[in-house]
Design a protein around this motif. Structure first.
Motif, PDB file in Angstrom:
ATOM      1  N   PRO A 226       0.835  -1.199   0.000  1.00  0.00           N
ATOM      2  CA  PRO A 226       0.000   0.000   0.000  1.00  0.00           C
ATOM      3  C   PRO A 226       0.868   1.247   0.000  1.00  0.00           C
ATOM      4  O   PRO A 226       2.068   1.176   0.313  1.00  0.00           O
ATOM      5  CB  PRO A 226      -0.778  -0.130   1.317  1.00  0.00           C
ATOM      6  CG  PRO A 226       0.158  -0.882   2.212  1.00  0.00           C
ATOM      7  CD  PRO A 226       0.886  -1.849   1.318  1.00  0.00           C
ATOM      8  N   PRO A 227       0.319   2.410  -0.313  1.00  0.00           N
ATOM      9  CA  PRO A 227       1.101   3.651  -0.253  1.00  0.00           C
ATOM     10  C   PRO A 227       1.453   3.984   1.184  1.00  0.00           C
ATOM     11  O   PRO A 227       0.807   3.532   2.128  1.00  0.00           O
ATOM     12  CB  PRO A 227       0.166   4.696  -0.871  1.00  0.00           C
ATOM     13  CG  PRO A 227      -1.201   4.131  -0.672  1.00  0.00           C
ATOM     14  CD  PRO A 227      -1.055   2.654  -0.793  1.00  0.00           C
ATOM     15  N   VAL A 228       2.485   4.796   1.349  1.00  0.00           N
ATOM     16  CA  VAL A 228       2.957   5.116   2.682  1.00  0.00           C
ATOM     17  C   VAL A 228       1.896   5.853   3.493  1.00  0.00           C
ATOM     18  O   VAL A 228       1.860   5.769   4.731  1.00  0.00           O
ATOM     19  CB  VAL A 228       4.251   5.954   2.593  1.00  0.00           C
ATOM     20  CG1 VAL A 228       3.955   7.342   2.028  1.00  0.00           C
ATOM     21  CG2 VAL A 228       4.930   6.043   3.956  1.00  0.00           C
ATOM     22  N   GLY A 229       0.977   6.556   2.815  1.00  0.00           N
ATOM     23  CA  GLY A 229      -0.091   7.241   3.524  1.00  0.00           C
ATOM     24  C   GLY A 229      -1.004   6.288   4.263  1.00  0.00           C
ATOM     25  O   GLY A 229      -1.492   6.583   5.361  1.00  0.00           O
ATOM     26  N   VAL A 230      -1.258   5.118   3.675  1.00  0.00           N
ATOM     27  CA  VAL A 230      -2.092   4.110   4.332  1.00  0.00           C
ATOM     28  C   VAL A 230      -1.375   3.581   5.568  1.00  0.00           C
ATOM     29  O   VAL A 230      -1.974   3.384   6.628  1.00  0.00           O
ATOM     30  CB  VAL A 230      -2.414   2.958   3.356  1.00  0.00           C
ATOM     31  CG1 VAL A 230      -3.089   1.804   4.077  1.00  0.00           C
ATOM     32  CG2 VAL A 230      -3.300   3.465   2.224  1.00  0.00           C
ATOM     33  N   VAL A 231      -0.077   3.352   5.431  1.00  0.00           N
ATOM     34  CA  VAL A 231       0.707   2.864   6.571  1.00  0.00           C
ATOM     35  C   VAL A 231       0.675   3.893   7.701  1.00  0.00           C
ATOM     36  O   VAL A 231       0.497   3.546   8.873  1.00  0.00           O
ATOM     37  CB  VAL A 231       2.152   2.564   6.148  1.00  0.00           C
ATOM     38  CG1 VAL A 231       2.980   2.103   7.338  1.00  0.00           C
ATOM     39  CG2 VAL A 231       2.181   1.524   5.039  1.00  0.00           C
ATOM     40  N   ALA A 232       0.856   5.154   7.358  1.00  0.00           N
ATOM     41  CA  ALA A 232       0.820   6.214   8.362  1.00  0.00           C
ATOM     42  C   ALA A 232      -0.548   6.293   9.029  1.00  0.00           C
ATOM     43  O   ALA A 232      -0.649   6.539  10.246  1.00  0.00           O
ATOM     44  CB  ALA A 232       1.175   7.557   7.719  1.00  0.00           C
ATOM     45  N   ALA A 233      -1.612   6.079   8.233  1.00  0.00           N
ATOM     46  CA  ALA A 233      -2.958   6.113   8.801  1.00  0.00           C
ATOM     47  C   ALA A 233      -3.158   4.973   9.797  1.00  0.00           C
ATOM     48  O   ALA A 233      -3.787   5.147  10.849  1.00  0.00           O
ATOM     49  CB  ALA A 233      -3.997   6.021   7.682  1.00  0.00           C
ATOM     50  N   ARG A 234      -2.645   3.783   9.471  1.00  0.00           N
ATOM     51  CA  ARG A 234      -2.746   2.660  10.409  1.00  0.00           C
ATOM     52  C   ARG A 234      -2.059   3.000  11.724  1.00  0.00           C
ATOM     53  O   ARG A 234      -2.620   2.809  12.814  1.00  0.00           O
ATOM     54  CB  ARG A 234      -2.071   1.421   9.810  1.00  0.00           C
ATOM     55  CG  ARG A 234      -2.714   0.834   8.589  1.00  0.00           C
ATOM     56  CD  ARG A 234      -1.854  -0.339   8.138  1.00  0.00           C
ATOM     57  NE  ARG A 234      -2.240  -0.833   6.831  1.00  0.00           N
ATOM     58  CZ  ARG A 234      -1.550  -1.724   6.140  1.00  0.00           C
ATOM     59  NH1 ARG A 234      -0.417  -2.197   6.644  1.00  0.00           N
ATOM     60  NH2 ARG A 234      -1.974  -2.143   4.970  1.00  0.00           N
ATOM     61  N   VAL A 235      -0.831   3.485  11.620  1.00  0.00           N
ATOM     62  CA  VAL A 235      -0.059   3.796  12.819  1.00  0.00           C
ATOM     63  C   VAL A 235      -0.751   4.883  13.631  1.00  0.00           C
ATOM     64  O   VAL A 235      -0.838   4.808  14.867  1.00  0.00           O
ATOM     65  CB  VAL A 235       1.368   4.233  12.430  1.00  0.00           C
ATOM     66  CG1 VAL A 235       2.137   4.692  13.670  1.00  0.00           C
ATOM     67  CG2 VAL A 235       2.105   3.081  11.751  1.00  0.00           C
ATOM     68  N   GLY A 236      -1.261   5.900  12.946  1.00  0.00           N
ATOM     69  CA  GLY A 236      -1.959   6.972  13.641  1.00  0.00           C
ATOM     70  C   GLY A 236      -3.196   6.489  14.367  1.00  0.00           C
ATOM     71  O   GLY A 236      -3.468   6.898  15.505  1.00  0.00           O
ATOM     72  N   ALA A 237      -3.955   5.592  13.725  1.00  0.00           N
ATOM     73  CA  ALA A 237      -5.169   5.065  14.356  1.00  0.00           C
ATOM     74  C   ALA A 237      -4.828   4.248  15.596  1.00  0.00           C
ATOM     75  O   ALA A 237      -5.461   4.392  16.652  1.00  0.00           O
ATOM     76  CB  ALA A 237      -5.953   4.214  13.353  1.00  0.00           C
ATOM     77  N   VAL A 238      -3.828   3.391  15.476  1.00  0.00           N
ATOM     78  CA  VAL A 238      -3.423   2.574  16.626  1.00  0.00           C
ATOM     79  C   VAL A 238      -2.901   3.461  17.754  1.00  0.00           C
ATOM     80  O   VAL A 238      -3.227   3.260  18.931  1.00  0.00           O
ATOM     81  CB  VAL A 238      -2.362   1.543  16.203  1.00  0.00           C
ATOM     82  CG1 VAL A 238      -1.746   0.862  17.425  1.00  0.00           C
ATOM     83  CG2 VAL A 238      -2.972   0.504  15.274  1.00  0.00           C
ATOM     84  N   ALA A 239      -2.096   4.453  17.406  1.00  0.00           N
ATOM     85  CA  ALA A 239      -1.548   5.350  18.422  1.00  0.00           C
ATOM     86  C   ALA A 239      -2.666   6.108  19.139  1.00  0.00           C
ATOM     87  O   ALA A 239      -2.632   6.273  20.372  1.00  0.00           O
ATOM     88  CB  ALA A 239      -0.573   6.334  17.778  1.00  0.00           C
ATOM     89  N   ALA A 240      -3.663   6.572  18.381  1.00  0.00           N
ATOM     90  CA  ALA A 240      -4.756   7.321  18.988  1.00  0.00           C
ATOM     91  C   ALA A 240      -5.530   6.467  19.983  1.00  0.00           C
ATOM     92  O   ALA A 240      -5.869   6.906  21.085  1.00  0.00           O
ATOM     93  CB  ALA A 240      -5.686   7.847  17.899  1.00  0.00           C
ATOM     94  N   VAL A 241      -5.804   5.220  19.602  1.00  0.00           N
ATOM     95  CA  VAL A 241      -6.568   4.338  20.488  1.00  0.00           C
ATOM     96  C   VAL A 241      -5.754   3.959  21.723  1.00  0.00           C
ATOM     97  O   VAL A 241      -6.225   4.074  22.863  1.00  0.00           O
ATOM     98  CB  VAL A 241      -7.013   3.066  19.730  1.00  0.00           C
ATOM     99  CG1 VAL A 241      -7.636   2.059  20.683  1.00  0.00           C
ATOM    100  CG2 VAL A 241      -7.999   3.424  18.625  1.00  0.00           C
ATOM    101  N   VAL A 242      -4.521   3.514  21.504  1.00  0.00           N
ATOM    102  CA  VAL A 242      -3.690   3.046  22.621  1.00  0.00           C
ATOM    103  C   VAL A 242      -3.392   4.173  23.601  1.00  0.00           C
ATOM    104  O   VAL A 242      -3.569   4.024  24.822  1.00  0.00           O
ATOM    105  CB  VAL A 242      -2.381   2.429  22.084  1.00  0.00           C
ATOM    106  CG1 VAL A 242      -1.423   2.126  23.239  1.00  0.00           C
ATOM    107  CG2 VAL A 242      -2.679   1.161  21.313  1.00  0.00           C
ATOM    108  N   LEU A 243      -2.957   5.314  23.090  1.00  0.00           N
ATOM    109  CA  LEU A 243      -2.612   6.427  23.975  1.00  0.00           C
ATOM    110  C   LEU A 243      -3.856   7.048  24.607  1.00  0.00           C
ATOM    111  O   LEU A 243      -3.822   7.481  25.767  1.00  0.00           O
ATOM    112  CB  LEU A 243      -1.821   7.488  23.202  1.00  0.00           C
ATOM    113  CG  LEU A 243      -0.482   7.012  22.620  1.00  0.00           C
ATOM    114  CD1 LEU A 243       0.200   8.158  21.885  1.00  0.00           C
ATOM    115  CD2 LEU A 243       0.428   6.466  23.717  1.00  0.00           C
TER     116      LEU A 243
END
Length: 423
Positions: A226-243
């Motif tokens: 996938p494009p790097v934007g999708v990867v960044a979106a995954r990481v951002g979503a996980v970070a938002a939930v976990v933190l």
């Protein structure tokens, strides 16, 4: 560089699971929407439903979104999520385990008797309980795989028989207190705030390193990615939930001015560890790929050299072992083990959690993450209706309706995927 597309079928149904090479983030979004229209929705309905439940219950009762109630919700969902993750393995093969709930009750009974009557340390009692679950699963799996008895019949027989085992061990109307500080602390104690934050940042950093590292390797090898934007979106979503969850759990949630309750409940990192382990097993190992292959087409898997019988036996062992751990968590929450532990609606809620999360009843499609999302949905319904002082029958009606809706979505999605060639 010209984008190279892989097969339209993907291992995951979520936008975060899209592994096709696309030029831009917008292409990824359009590709995901196309798959959704084709019936490949994954856990999207469950995530959407959970958001709706949070909005409705949050507006109906201001205590629902309080830190104290959210901590209670996490604790209540723990046992359901663990049992549902185990059931995913069985459901992936198109089978069912009706005995999983009471198997957890027997295992919890063995654990409690080991601590109370035998004076064993908590780790030995816990290992004994999980071993009991594994033996039960082994017996079910052998009967299912070697004798060809339908899983519904085998597990129904064990559902009835195992309740008799618990009655024999405890006695009708009896109970065994669970007062070991470690076992009891799984659900009533919390991590120190500093350790909770350390784990949270560790999870986010580890996930980000894994995602971006995998993206870099695929790019270097010119593999579908996938494009790097999708990867960044995954990481951002996980970070938002976990933190976000860690922040809420770090706030003092005590209703008394004389006491202070802070920190993440121990059961949450336990569920997280199990989720990571089950995800790795299903997505990153040949064993997991064999499970999906057998669930998709057992005969084709057999002709490809996959040991179908061994796979079928193993998933019941995994399911009953997870059920045992779920029973221990439930006993920790209740503070005791009784003759009814694991019976009643335990199994129904867990199966409902797996299906609501997106696991297919037809086999071959599902993830451990689906079970966790579904478990949170089921726990949210019970928790929210409890705060609204609704009668018990309302809880049953709403949960049953949600399960029926999820099963209907699964059936309709399966038809649409077949008609569009996605399955």
């Amino acid at each position: 560089m010209t984008a190279v597309r892989s097969s339209p079928a993907t291992a995951d149904a979520d936008f975060a699971g899209d592994e096709r090479t696309v030029a831009t983030f917008g292409d990824a979004v359009r590709g995901y929407l196309q798959r959704v229209r084709g019936g490949d929705m994954g856990s999207l309905p469950a995530v959407f439903g959970l958001a709706v439940l949070f909005v409705v219950f949050g507006l109906a009762n201001d205590r629902f979104l309080s830190a104290l109630n959210l901590a209670n919700l996490i604790t209540q969902a723990g046992a359901i999520c663990v049992l549902a993750m185990g059931l995913v393995f069985v459901l992936l093969l198109g089978d069912i385990d009706l005995s999983a709930g009471v198997a957890g009750g027997v295992a919890a009974c063995a654990m409690a008797l080991g601590v109370v009557s035998m004076g064993w340390p908590w780790w030995l009692a816990l290992a004994t309980g999980i071993a009991c679950g594994a033996v039960i699963g082994l017996a079910i799996g052998v009967l299912r795989a070697k004798l060809g008895i339908p899983s519904f019949v085998v597990t129904l027989a064990f559902f009835l028989g195992l309740q008799g085992v618990t009655l024999k061990l405890i006695g009708e109307g009896g109970s065994v207190r669970v007062d070991d500080p470690v076992i009891r602390g799984l659900t009533i104690s919390t991590l120190p705030v500093a350790i909770g934050w350390t784990i949270a940042f560790g999870v986010v950093i580890g996930f980000a390193a894994l995602e971006f590292g995998q993206h870099r390797r695929k790019t270097a090898l010119r593999l579908a990615h996938p494009p790097v934007g999708v990867v960044a979106a995954r990481v951002g979503a996980v970070a938002a939930v976990v933190l976000g969850v860690t922040y809420l759990m770090s706030v003092n949630r005590s209703v008394s001015a004389n006491t202070e309750i802070r920190g993440v409940p121990y059961v949450l990192p336990l569920v997280l560890v199990l989720l990571i382990a089950m995800t790795v097993v299903l997505k990153r190992t040949s064993y997991g790929r064999h499970i999906y292959a057998v669930g998709g087409n057992a005969e084709a898997a057999r002709r490809a050299g996959i040991p179908v019988d061994r796979i079928r036996v193993s998933v019941f062992v995994v399911c009953s072992s997870m059920a045992a751990l779920s029973g221990v968590i439930a006993a920790s929450y209740a503070g005791k083990v009784s003759a009814s532990s694991g019976a009643g609606n335990t199994l129904l809620y867990a199966v409902g959690a797996a299906v609501i999360g997106g696991t297919s009843l037809f086999g071959g499609k599902g993830r451990a993450f689906d079970a966790v999302i579904g478990g949170v949905v089921v726990a949210t319904i019970a928790n929210g209706l409890g705060l609204l002082n609704q009668s018990s029958y309302i809880n049953f009606l709403v949960t049953g309706a949600v399960l029926l809706l999820a099963a209907s979505v699964d059936a309709v999605s399966r038809r649409r995927r077949s008609s569009t060639g996605l399955s």
